[in-house]
Scaffold this motif. Structure first.
Motif, mmCIF file in Angstrom:
data_model
loop_
_atom_site.group_PDB
_atom_site.id
_atom_site.type_symbol
_atom_site.label_atom_id
_atom_site.label_comp_id
_atom_site.label_asym_id
_atom_site.label_seq_id
_atom_site.Cartn_x
_atom_site.Cartn_y
_atom_site.Cartn_z
ATOM 1 N N THR A 288 0.840 -1.200 0.000
ATOM 2 C CA THR A 288 0.000 0.000 0.000
ATOM 3 C C THR A 288 0.870 1.242 0.000
ATOM 4 O OG1 THR A 288 -1.773 -1.153 1.177
ATOM 5 C CG2 THR A 288 -1.799 1.259 1.257
ATOM 6 N N VAL A 289 0.417 2.257 -0.728
ATOM 7 C CA VAL A 289 1.060 3.565 -0.728
ATOM 8 C C VAL A 289 0.062 4.576 -0.170
ATOM 9 C CG1 VAL A 289 2.089 5.369 -2.165
ATOM 10 C CG2 VAL A 289 2.514 2.962 -2.673
ATOM 11 N N TYR A 290 0.577 5.518 0.602
ATOM 12 C CA TYR A 290 -0.269 6.506 1.256
ATOM 13 C C TYR A 290 0.077 7.907 0.761
ATOM 14 C CZ TYR A 290 -0.865 2.596 4.462
ATOM 15 O OH TYR A 290 -1.117 1.355 4.995
ATOM 16 N N LEU A 291 -0.899 8.787 0.862
ATOM 17 C CA LEU A 291 -0.681 10.209 0.646
ATOM 18 C C LEU A 291 -1.277 10.940 1.842
ATOM 19 C CD1 LEU A 291 0.463 12.316 -1.370
ATOM 20 C CD2 LEU A 291 -1.889 12.616 -2.173
ATOM 21 N N GLN A 292 -0.408 11.423 2.710
ATOM 22 C CA GLN A 292 -0.857 12.217 3.858
ATOM 23 C C GLN A 292 -0.994 13.650 3.401
ATOM 24 O OE1 GLN A 292 -1.621 11.258 7.109
ATOM 25 N NE2 GLN A 292 -2.306 13.383 7.319
ATOM 26 N N MET A 293 -2.177 14.206 3.572
ATOM 27 C CA MET A 293 -2.459 15.557 3.105
ATOM 28 C C MET A 293 -2.823 16.416 4.310
ATOM 29 S SD MET A 293 -4.621 14.728 -0.354
ATOM 30 C CE MET A 293 -6.087 14.233 0.546
ATOM 31 N N ASN A 294 -2.000 17.409 4.583
ATOM 32 C CA ASN A 294 -2.230 18.330 5.698
ATOM 33 C C ASN A 294 -2.471 19.739 5.179
ATOM 34 O OD1 ASN A 294 -1.653 16.187 7.496
ATOM 35 N ND2 ASN A 294 0.537 16.676 7.490
ATOM 36 N N SER A 295 -2.989 20.576 6.052
ATOM 37 C CA SER A 295 -3.239 21.980 5.708
ATOM 38 C C SER A 295 -3.993 22.096 4.388
ATOM 39 C CB SER A 295 -1.912 22.754 5.627
ATOM 40 O OG SER A 295 -1.204 22.668 6.845
ATOM 41 N N LEU A 296 -5.038 21.335 4.268
ATOM 42 C CA LEU A 296 -5.779 21.284 3.011
ATOM 43 C C LEU A 296 -6.452 22.618 2.704
ATOM 44 C CD1 LEU A 296 -7.146 17.674 3.340
ATOM 45 C CD2 LEU A 296 -5.853 18.552 1.385
ATOM 46 N N LYS A 297 -6.504 22.900 1.410
ATOM 47 C CA LYS A 297 -7.089 24.148 0.912
ATOM 48 C C LYS A 297 -8.244 23.810 -0.031
ATOM 49 C CE LYS A 297 -2.434 26.167 0.768
ATOM 50 N NZ LYS A 297 -1.421 26.837 -0.098
ATOM 51 N N PRO A 298 -9.161 24.744 -0.211
ATOM 52 C CA PRO A 298 -10.261 24.475 -1.157
ATOM 53 C C PRO A 298 -9.769 24.093 -2.550
ATOM 54 C CG PRO A 298 -10.781 26.365 0.195
ATOM 55 C CD PRO A 298 -9.369 25.993 0.526
ATOM 56 N N GLU A 299 -8.637 24.643 -2.957
ATOM 57 C CA GLU A 299 -8.114 24.331 -4.295
ATOM 58 C C GLU A 299 -7.542 22.919 -4.392
ATOM 59 O OE1 GLU A 299 -7.394 27.016 -2.412
ATOM 60 O OE2 GLU A 299 -5.267 27.608 -2.626
ATOM 61 N N ASP A 300 -7.482 22.201 -3.283
ATOM 62 C CA ASP A 300 -7.086 20.796 -3.320
ATOM 63 C C ASP A 300 -8.261 19.883 -3.673
ATOM 64 O OD1 ASP A 300 -5.054 21.467 -0.452
ATOM 65 O OD2 ASP A 300 -4.362 21.208 -2.521
ATOM 66 N N THR A 301 -9.441 20.444 -3.759
ATOM 67 C CA THR A 301 -10.628 19.666 -4.092
ATOM 68 C C THR A 301 -10.491 19.051 -5.478
ATOM 69 O OG1 THR A 301 -12.077 20.987 -2.691
ATOM 70 C CG2 THR A 301 -13.110 19.774 -4.508
ATOM 71 N N ALA A 302 -10.649 17.730 -5.555
ATOM 72 C CA ALA A 302 -10.479 17.013 -6.818
ATOM 73 C C ALA A 302 -10.747 15.533 -6.576
ATOM 74 C CB ALA A 302 -9.063 17.189 -7.351
ATOM 75 N N ILE A 303 -10.798 14.786 -7.663
ATOM 76 C CA ILE A 303 -10.733 13.331 -7.566
ATOM 77 C C ILE A 303 -9.256 12.958 -7.587
ATOM 78 C CG2 ILE A 303 -11.322 11.122 -8.618
ATOM 79 C CD1 ILE A 303 -13.749 12.508 -9.878
ATOM 80 N N TYR A 304 -8.857 12.159 -6.620
ATOM 81 C CA TYR A 304 -7.462 11.749 -6.505
ATOM 82 C C TYR A 304 -7.313 10.302 -6.983
ATOM 83 C CZ TYR A 304 -6.132 15.965 -4.027
ATOM 84 O OH TYR A 304 -5.862 17.276 -3.698
ATOM 85 N N TYR A 305 -6.329 10.097 -7.831
ATOM 86 C CA TYR A 305 -6.053 8.786 -8.405
ATOM 87 C C TYR A 305 -4.634 8.347 -8.044
ATOM 88 C CZ TYR A 305 -9.889 10.094 -11.574
ATOM 89 O OH TYR A 305 -11.080 10.504 -12.106
ATOM 90 N N CYS A 306 -4.449 7.051 -7.844
ATOM 91 C CA CYS A 306 -3.100 6.530 -7.796
ATOM 92 C C CYS A 306 -2.846 5.741 -9.082
ATOM 93 C CB CYS A 306 -2.832 5.673 -6.562
ATOM 94 S SG CYS A 306 -3.751 4.130 -6.455
ATOM 95 N N ALA A 307 -1.591 5.646 -9.440
ATOM 96 C CA ALA A 307 -1.193 4.987 -10.672
ATOM 97 C C ALA A 307 0.128 4.280 -10.453
ATOM 98 C CB ALA A 307 -1.076 6.003 -11.798
ATOM 99 N N ALA A 308 0.374 3.238 -11.240
ATOM 100 C CA ALA A 308 1.579 2.437 -11.085
ATOM 101 C C ALA A 308 2.244 2.198 -12.426
ATOM 102 C CB ALA A 308 1.245 1.096 -10.424
#
Length: 119
Positions: A75-95
């Motif tokens: 498993t790979v993680y993405l820790q996202m802190n201090s989130l902003k409204p402009e971070d709003t999106a669909i997030y995808y992982c890819a390999a």
């Protein structure tokens, strides 16, 4: 069959945090590059972070997002802190077995998870 499944998205207030997960099956992540991408409505998909030969972050998330791997859990993680409204999106992982960094030329993609940053 090779599969990537994202989870951990949701609604969070500005300044909040989320941790996204990308669970792989059908292959072992150890020697693959994993990238996180996002796509907001009306915008092109953009690279957020990648972990391969090198670790990369988009300028817009440097200092706020952290990518990490747990090879034992595949498993790979993405820790996202201090989130902003402009971070709003669909997030995808890819390999990919190749290190494309933040380029979208990855071979395999997950289905995405929605992240909404709003008060």
């Amino acid at each position: 069959q090779l599969q990537l499944v994202e989870s951990g998205g949701g609604l969070v207030q500005p300044g909040g945090s989320l941790r996204l997960s990308c669970a792989a099956s059908g292959f072992t992540l150890d020697y693959w590059t994993i990238g996180w991408f996002r796509q907001a409505p009306g915008k092109e998909r953009e690279g957020v972070s990648s972990s391969g030969v090198s670790t990369n972050y988009a300028d817009s998330v440097k200092g706020r997002f952290t990518i990490s791997r747990d090879n034992a859990k595949n498993t790979v993680y993405l820790q996202m802190n201090s989130l902003k409204p402009e971070d709003t999106a669909i997030y995808y992982c890819a390999a990919s077995p190749n290190d494309y960094g933040l380029d979208v030329r990855y071979d395999y993609w997950g289905q995405g998870t929605q992240v909404t940053v709003s008060s």
